[in-house]
Motif scaffolding. Sequence first.
Motif, mmCIF file in Angstrom:
data_model
loop_
_atom_site.group_PDB
_atom_site.id
_atom_site.type_symbol
_atom_site.label_atom_id
_atom_site.label_comp_id
_atom_site.label_asym_id
_atom_site.label_seq_id
_atom_site.Cartn_x
_atom_site.Cartn_y
_atom_site.Cartn_z
ATOM 1 N N ASP A 95 54.517 45.944 33.346
ATOM 2 C CA ASP A 95 55.956 45.800 33.186
ATOM 3 C C ASP A 95 56.593 46.495 34.173
ATOM 4 N N ASP A 96 56.127 47.381 35.042
ATOM 5 C CA ASP A 96 56.849 48.286 36.135
ATOM 6 C C ASP A 96 56.638 47.144 37.529
ATOM 7 N N GLY A 97 55.942 46.136 37.206
ATOM 8 C CA GLY A 97 55.982 45.047 38.460
ATOM 9 C C GLY A 97 55.133 45.660 39.442
ATOM 10 N N ILE A 98 54.035 46.309 39.355
ATOM 11 C CA ILE A 98 53.238 46.895 40.266
ATOM 12 C C ILE A 98 52.085 46.181 40.439
ATOM 13 N N THR A 99 52.026 46.098 41.685
ATOM 14 C CA THR A 99 50.613 45.039 41.997
ATOM 15 C C THR A 99 49.045 45.774 42.308
ATOM 16 N N TYR A 100 48.177 45.218 42.183
ATOM 17 C CA TYR A 100 46.922 45.889 42.177
ATOM 18 C C TYR A 100 46.763 46.898 43.293
ATOM 19 N N HIS A 101 47.153 46.462 44.465
ATOM 20 C CA HIS A 101 46.987 47.230 45.644
ATOM 21 C C HIS A 101 47.824 48.502 45.633
ATOM 22 N N GLN A 102 49.308 48.421 44.790
ATOM 23 C CA GLN A 102 49.991 49.554 45.026
ATOM 24 C C GLN A 102 49.335 50.386 43.863
ATOM 25 N N TYR A 103 48.756 49.908 42.766
ATOM 26 C CA TYR A 103 48.047 50.657 41.693
ATOM 27 C C TYR A 103 47.024 51.579 42.348
ATOM 28 N N VAL A 104 45.936 50.805 43.028
ATOM 29 C CA VAL A 104 45.057 51.781 43.824
ATOM 30 C C VAL A 104 45.535 52.764 44.603
ATOM 31 N N THR A 105 46.711 52.615 45.543
ATOM 32 C CA THR A 105 47.393 53.491 46.363
ATOM 33 C C THR A 105 47.756 54.620 45.408
ATOM 34 N N GLU A 106 48.488 54.320 44.283
ATOM 35 C CA GLU A 106 49.161 55.202 43.164
ATOM 36 C C GLU A 106 47.850 56.149 42.407
ATOM 37 N N LEU A 107 46.920 55.452 42.188
ATOM 38 C CA LEU A 107 45.669 56.257 41.844
ATOM 39 C C LEU A 107 45.216 57.079 42.790
ATOM 40 N N THR A 108 45.088 56.898 44.095
ATOM 41 C CA THR A 108 44.732 57.614 45.286
ATOM 42 C C THR A 108 45.579 59.028 45.089
ATOM 43 N N TYR A 109 46.923 59.062 45.077
ATOM 44 C CA TYR A 109 47.505 60.127 44.918
ATOM 45 C C TYR A 109 47.287 61.111 44.162
ATOM 46 N N LEU A 110 46.965 60.314 42.654
ATOM 47 C CA LEU A 110 46.651 61.128 41.371
ATOM 48 C C LEU A 110 45.049 61.664 41.642
ATOM 49 N N LYS B 117 44.617 37.883 43.981
ATOM 50 C CA LYS B 117 46.031 37.757 44.020
ATOM 51 C C LYS B 117 46.547 38.959 44.750
ATOM 52 N N SER B 118 45.563 40.048 44.795
ATOM 53 C CA SER B 118 46.205 41.394 45.268
ATOM 54 C C SER B 118 46.252 41.406 46.656
ATOM 55 N N GLY B 119 45.613 40.315 47.561
ATOM 56 C CA GLY B 119 45.672 40.444 48.976
ATOM 57 C C GLY B 119 44.566 41.379 49.605
ATOM 58 N N ALA B 120 43.973 42.209 48.725
ATOM 59 C CA ALA B 120 43.002 43.324 49.179
ATOM 60 C C ALA B 120 42.009 42.972 49.752
ATOM 61 N N GLY B 121 41.449 41.669 49.814
ATOM 62 C CA GLY B 121 40.442 41.047 50.324
ATOM 63 C C GLY B 121 40.290 41.233 51.995
ATOM 64 N N GLN B 122 41.502 41.169 52.443
ATOM 65 C CA GLN B 122 41.684 41.011 53.860
ATOM 66 C C GLN B 122 40.935 42.229 54.621
ATOM 67 N N TYR B 123 40.856 43.266 53.827
ATOM 68 C CA TYR B 123 40.288 44.562 54.476
ATOM 69 C C TYR B 123 39.054 44.985 53.936
ATOM 70 N N PHE B 124 38.355 44.140 52.959
ATOM 71 C CA PHE B 124 37.122 44.563 52.352
ATOM 72 C C PHE B 124 36.107 43.620 52.560
ATOM 73 N N THR B 125 34.862 44.133 53.213
ATOM 74 C CA THR B 125 34.015 43.472 53.499
ATOM 75 C C THR B 125 32.869 43.735 52.724
ATOM 76 N N PRO B 126 32.179 42.579 52.017
ATOM 77 C CA PRO B 126 31.126 42.755 51.039
ATOM 78 C C PRO B 126 30.226 43.694 51.110
ATOM 79 N N ARG B 127 29.844 44.789 50.216
ATOM 80 C CA ARG B 127 29.271 45.837 50.413
ATOM 81 C C ARG B 127 27.797 45.486 50.939
ATOM 82 N N VAL B 128 27.161 44.465 50.343
ATOM 83 C CA VAL B 128 25.796 43.884 50.699
ATOM 84 C C VAL B 128 25.671 43.533 52.276
ATOM 85 N N LEU B 129 26.613 42.920 52.672
ATOM 86 C CA LEU B 129 26.785 42.633 54.212
ATOM 87 C C LEU B 129 26.852 43.708 54.881
ATOM 88 N N ILE B 130 27.644 44.782 54.737
ATOM 89 C CA ILE B 130 27.770 46.000 55.373
ATOM 90 C C ILE B 130 26.422 46.755 55.449
#
Length: 494
Positions: free
Chosen positions: A19-34, A138-151
């Motif tokens: 309801d606050d219009g927060i994206t998944y990426h913004q949420y993970v960033t917010e979680l990081t602060y907390l 939909k979050s666009g986060a995949g642009q910086y995430f490489t699959p763990r198994v490949l890493i």
Amino acid sequence: MGNQQIVQKLWNLCNVLRDDGITYHQYVTELTYLLFLKMMKETDNEGAIPEEYRWDSLINIHGLELKKHYQTLLIDLANEGNEVLQQIYTNAKTNIDEPKNLEKIVRSIEELDWYSAKEEGLGDLYEGLLEKNASETKSGAGQYFTPRVLIDEIVKLVNPQPGERCNDPAAGTFGFMIAADRHVRQQTDDYFDLGEKEAEFQKNKAFTGVELVKDTHRLALMNAMLHDIQGEITLGDTLSEVGKSMKNYDVIMTNPPFGTKQGGERPTRDDLTFATTNKQLNFLQHIYRALKPNGEARAAVILPDNVLFESGTGAKIREDLMDKCNLHTILRLPTGIFYAQGVKTNVLFFTRGTTDKNNTEDIWVYDLRTNMPKFGKRTPLNEKHFEPFVKAYESEDRASVKDDRFNVFTRDEIQKKDNSLDIGLIADESLSVYENLPEPIDSAEEAIAKLEQAVGLLNEVVTELREVENGTNNVGTTGEKSKVAETAEVTGNE
């Protein structure tokens, strides 16, 4: 409660913020602060945090007072003398408008099973959150995430060793370096086999990186800290002046961002020989130049197909790479393993030579793309899919490997193709159904002949039926095939 369940509980809290219009990426960033504050409490590391801004300050107040306190906390922690605090909270701001939503998240974090989380590893918990974020396309986060198994597979093959300087010039959330640290810890009994100075080097200097995006840089810092890695993670652009000082690494592993430099600009640094707007080609130049020229420094870099075949400047850069390095292996990766669907990628494995000429003689290519399952959420890529490639890669005598997917190409063969590395893909079985089809002209002529035959037989049928009507034809009495039956056979009707 295991980390997987904790990650799911934390992730479900995102629904509170819709309801606050927060994206998944913004949420993970917010979680990081907390989560930073909560994890500092759980690990008894709150000393650097002013007492009035520690985790307990958030659970003792409510409503609008909590929101105001939280906003002040974000601003003031960015101005603290502690470098980690500054980096985590620089330019931090909350996207949560409703005080009740902030309070629900704080309370929910407090109520989680932190004993179990610490037992399994807070770093693993945080990585689980990042992976969950990346899987939300939909979050666009995949642009910086490489699959763990490949890493993990890349790190295993590159095999970083204690004392080596490892770097990721496009660090994202620092996944490659965290996996490299884990790999070395496994070899050294969590560094207890090393001397004091060597262990200190591993924790403070061995693993470094550069990340351009501020929020992603923040996630990388948090990820590294929770894995007890204090190596420098620079906020900046490797393709700018920042990258000029990044030299003499033993190991580089990276997945550079896709696309061209914004606005078609060329990199701002002046030490790259070949000028291009293609980001991956510029990163590739940086990587092989940043390795120690000692015959042992090595790299693995994930690159899209266009880097393998782009002409002009691309061909010159590939030639320079093959001169300065031994480009010994290319892995053609399957499609669907990145969250940007349809992207075709490869891993280039190479070792820097002691000279700048003729270091590549042969290139072995493994095709893990053709005739493979369609990977995605339903069919995730896993370690078993890499087993044949790992076996071929590690073979002491590659020529003896019996695997149709593994083929070798000489430098002379590649030079004749304008230094194109778009090689080694095997025959696609999905196309094999067409291999035995006749030529189109032959098919058309055969069809015409059959139609003409059918028309002739139909005319004879009409005549035959008329004779039956008039009682002048004894059809079926002599055992001969009637024209009706013949016509049915020719036209395919029953």
